[in-house]
Design a protein around this motif. Structure first.
Motif: not given
Length: 236
Positions: A38-42, A137-153
């Motif tokens: 989670l990239l948090a900034g103004a 709906a996004l929670l499943k991807s966050l809870e069980e991340p696929s190998p070598d997959t990156y989510l930048l929020l």
């Protein structure tokens, strides 16, 4: 989904994010970069640029000096918007929210095998615009991340992101730099400190908005509207 095209060969974060960037690159080199961040900034301070730079670095097959090389096949694809392992998600058209159908596409994307390289990358921008159903709906991807997959929020308003989402991401806070850092960067755009100061004031301290006002030649119109509004308040 949004296609990002016509990029420069390489993508770098803005100068005031250099310290945070070095930390992210170090984590990547050490194999400790989290799969969900989670990239948090103004807003209007370069969060999208940082996420783009990190995405292209992750996809690049021959990184050089902490950024993507700009020459490999992966870099050519990400530059043109044709990289099948890179997904950029933002509110569609006039909508202000990321909807559940978009996030379902994200989930399907994360479950696929990488087609072009070793990694897949998803950017949600801004993640705080997801409605409740999309967040769930996004929670499943966050809870069980696929190998070598990156989510930048990318997040501008932390309180609008559910506690459950926050708990499943590493929070990378980007502090708001000093005004002088913004002005030094704007000076390279305007070539005049007085203009930079005026634009940054109009943009309420947001450097990328100040740059947009300058490039769009819309600063005068905004100033006129503000002066008219101020006059209206004073005469009320």
């Amino acid at each position: 989904m949004t296609q990002i095209t016509n990029l420069a060969e390489t993508s770098s974060p803005l100068p005031w994010h250099s310290q945070q960037w070095q930390r992210l690159v170090q984590q990547l080199d050490q194999g400790t970069l989290p799969h969900a961040m989670l990239l948090a900034g103004a807003a209007h301070t370069g969060m999208s640029q940082l996420a783009l730079a990190l995405s292209r670095l992750l996809l690049c097959s021959r990184p050089e000096e902490g950024v993507n090389c700009g020459q490999c096949h992966a870099c050519e694809l990400s530059r043109s918007g044709g990289h099948g392992d890179f997904l950029w998600v933002e509110p569609q058209e006039k909508s202000r929210v990321i909807k559940i159908d978009q996030v379902r596409e994200v989930v399907q994307f994360t479950n696929k095998t990488s087609g072009f390289g070793a990694r897949k990358v998803v950017v949600l921008e801004p993640a705080d615009s997801m409605n409740v159903n999309a967040s769930n709906a996004l929670l499943k991807s966050l809870e069980e991340p696929s190998p070598d997959t990156y989510l930048l929020l990318i997040c501008h308003r932390m309180h609008n992101v559910s506690a459950t989402i926050r708990s499943r991401c590493q929070i990378c806070r980007m502090p708001t730099p000093a005004r002088e850092d913004f002005l030094a960067w704007l000076d390279r755009v305007t070539s005049q400190r007085e203009t930079s100061e005026s634009l940054l004031s109009l943009a309420e301290g947001r450097p990328l908005l100040a740059q947009q006002l300058y490039l769009d030649d819309s600063a005068d119109k905004l100033l006129a509207r503000r002066e008219a509004f101020t006059s209206l308040l004073q005469s009320a």
